[in-house]
Scaffold this active site. Structure first.
Site, PDB file in Angstrom:
ATOM      1  N   GLU A 121      -4.138   8.208   7.140  1.00  0.00           N
ATOM      2  CA  GLU A 121      -5.142   7.298   6.581  1.00  0.00           C
ATOM      3  C   GLU A 121      -5.483   6.194   7.572  1.00  0.00           C
ATOM      4  OE1 GLU A 121      -5.765   4.485   2.585  1.00  0.00           O
ATOM      5  OE2 GLU A 121      -3.951   5.707   2.814  1.00  0.00           O
ATOM      6  N   HIS A 167       0.826  -1.202   0.000  1.00  0.00           N
ATOM      7  CA  HIS A 167       0.000   0.000   0.000  1.00  0.00           C
ATOM      8  C   HIS A 167       0.864   1.256   0.000  1.00  0.00           C
ATOM      9  CE1 HIS A 167      -2.490   3.038   2.302  1.00  0.00           C
ATOM     10  NE2 HIS A 167      -3.229   2.818   1.243  1.00  0.00           N
ATOM     11  N   GLU A 196       2.076   1.738  -3.475  1.00  0.00           N
ATOM     12  CA  GLU A 196       0.990   2.245  -4.327  1.00  0.00           C
ATOM     13  C   GLU A 196       0.921   3.769  -4.264  1.00  0.00           C
ATOM     14  OE1 GLU A 196      -3.332   3.456  -3.642  1.00  0.00           O
ATOM     15  OE2 GLU A 196      -3.089   1.385  -2.977  1.00  0.00           O
ATOM     16  N   HIS A 197       1.055   4.327  -3.057  1.00  0.00           N
ATOM     17  CA  HIS A 197       1.063   5.776  -2.903  1.00  0.00           C
ATOM     18  C   HIS A 197       2.266   6.403  -3.608  1.00  0.00           C
ATOM     19  CE1 HIS A 197      -1.919   6.943   0.399  1.00  0.00           C
ATOM     20  NE2 HIS A 197      -2.146   5.664   0.190  1.00  0.00           N
TER      21      HIS A 197
END
Length: 449
Positions: A152, A72, A75-76
């Protein structure tokens, strides 16, 4: 589709073939590049848009404990800049033509996608291939996105209706990666170094593990040409290789003993999920499971919705769901209700599950469950994004693309005996319980099954 898996043609040439011609869509073609990277397209001339996606066969279950959240995190970071483009260049290029781009990470794959007007597909291909193949992962960007991801994670913790599903996964899968948060935790994200992320990026983002899919007003040969141009000279344009095989079953997947996991929060509403290990996505019973899920809690006419919300008014939201992975799955029932009604709601859920496990479904429920499944399949294919996803998931997760008519026929063929046999097996399994609300662990001391 699986018949040519691993083929890249004589002397490293690309191999192309027609996979399907769908009356509800268009012609599907598949090309395997010499590098092992696969390109699938569905040509839909009646559309004026194209959805383009790059799917990588890596997700959070591929991480070690200290790496939790690296997929993740990566991905950012891929949107933060390449040797050719800054982060602003990436976003501005797509937005300047009215397009949109985004990405998401799951437990078994990561997807980067763009949706643009058909005339702007060359731009989208160049931008998306560039960011996936050639991100620089600058140290300053790592620190910036670390802060974003920690925010997040904190935001997720403030959403009890989301958090409770993660608690159930942890209750069922324990320390196995399937039981972990896709985002990682503050404890794993805070110390994660650029070197760790870079190493993961280069080891896991390889051509044989990547599927590119596009759907809309396009020409397959043109898409393949543009992809090859965009990737020429990059790390994804390497030595000839075969496409990666389907993810193998993990014999180490072990489920925890059924029990209760409680997260104390002073919420106005309690969030509860009752669930158990389910079936894997290649299990032939998956079509029967879709029908069973619809009967139990898949809509407003389902047993759980009718009994708990319509007749008794005990919850605003109540539904069942299933998740499938390469080798296992999860079946669960969620309800959001007043804290004082949790015991009554849980008792009603258990009673309904036991009733269906013991006595099966009625003919009317079977017909309705099939109709819901077929309608959902077809209605979910009404835009280029869902069509693109269908191509990629068929290739990446199943090794084949089931034509829509055949898929509908498989649902039609589901019998009452198949649904009832699955219900007797699945719904009789010991259940774990996850709760978020104003409770302590002693309020649910025993196993929930």
């Amino acid at each position: 589709m699986g018949g040519v898996r691993g083929a890249s043609g004589p002397a490293g040439r690309a191999v192309t073939r027609v996979v399907d011609s769908d009356p509800l869509g268009g012609t599907v073609r598949r090309t395997v590049l010499p590098s092992g990277l696969r390109v699938l397209t569905e040509a839909i001339p009646t559309m004026r848009s194209v959805s383009f996606g790059i799917w990588v066969a890596v997700g959070s279950r591929d991480e070690t404990g200290p790496q939790a959240g690296v997929s993740h995190f990566l991905e950012h970071l891929l949107f933060k800049g390449t040797r050719k483009r800054s982060a602003l260049d990436i976003s501005a290029a797509i937005e300047a033509v009215g397009g949109e781009t985004n990405a998401f990470t799951t437990k078994e794959y990561t997807c980067y996608y763009a949706r643009v007007l058909d005339q702007d597909l060359p731009l989208a291909i160049d931008v998306m291939c560039d960011l996936v193949a050639d991100s620089v992962l600058a140290a300053a960007d790592v620190e910036t996105e670390r802060g974003v991801i920690l925010e997040e994670i904190a935001m997720h913790d403030d959403e009890p209706g989301d958090e409770v599903h993660d608690l159930l996964a942890k209750a069922v899968y324990g320390d196995h990666p399937l039981g972990r948060l896709i985002s990682g935790t503050e404890e794993t994200i805070s110390p994660m170094s650029r070197r760790q992320i870079q190493s993961f990026y280069r080891r896991r983002y390889t051509a044989p593990s990547i599927v590119i899919a596009a759907a809309g007003n396009l020409e397959h040969t043109e898409v393949v040409k543009l992809v090859r141009q965009a990737l020429h000279g990059s790390v994804l344009d390497g030595e000839p290789a075969a496409p990666a095989p389907l993810r193998p079953a993990d014999t180490r997947v072990r489920t925890s003993r059924p029990g209760s996991v409680v997260e104390h929060k002073e919420t106005e509403q309690a969030h509860v999920v009752l669930g158990c290990p389910g079936i894997g996505r290649l299990d032939d019973r998956r079509f029967a499971l879709g029908v069973l899920n619809n009967v139990l809690g898949g809509g407003m006419s389902s047993r759980l919705f009718q009994e708990i919300r319509e007749r008794r008014g005990l919850a605003y939201s109540v539904y069942s769901y299933s998740s499938q992975y390469a080798d296992t799955g999860l079946f669960a029932v969620y309800a959001g209700c007043a804290p004082g009604k949790v015991d009554e709601v849980l008792e009603l859920v258990r009673t309904e599950l036991a009733q269906v496990a013991a006595h099966g479904v009625t003919d009317a429920e079977l017909a309705r469950g099939k109709g819901m499944a077929k309608g959902s399949y077809v209605l979910n294919l009404e835009d280029t994004g869902s069509r693109m996803s269908r191509l990629a998931k068929g290739e990446l997760l199943f090794g084949d693309l089931l034509p829509v008519d055949e898929l509908l026929a498989r649902v039609d063929a589901v019998s009452a005996d198949e649904v009832n046999a699955l219900a007797a097996d699945l719904l009789a399994r010991p259940m774990s319980l996850a709760v978020v609300g104003p409770f302590g662990p002693d309020d649910f001391p025993a196993a929930a099954g």
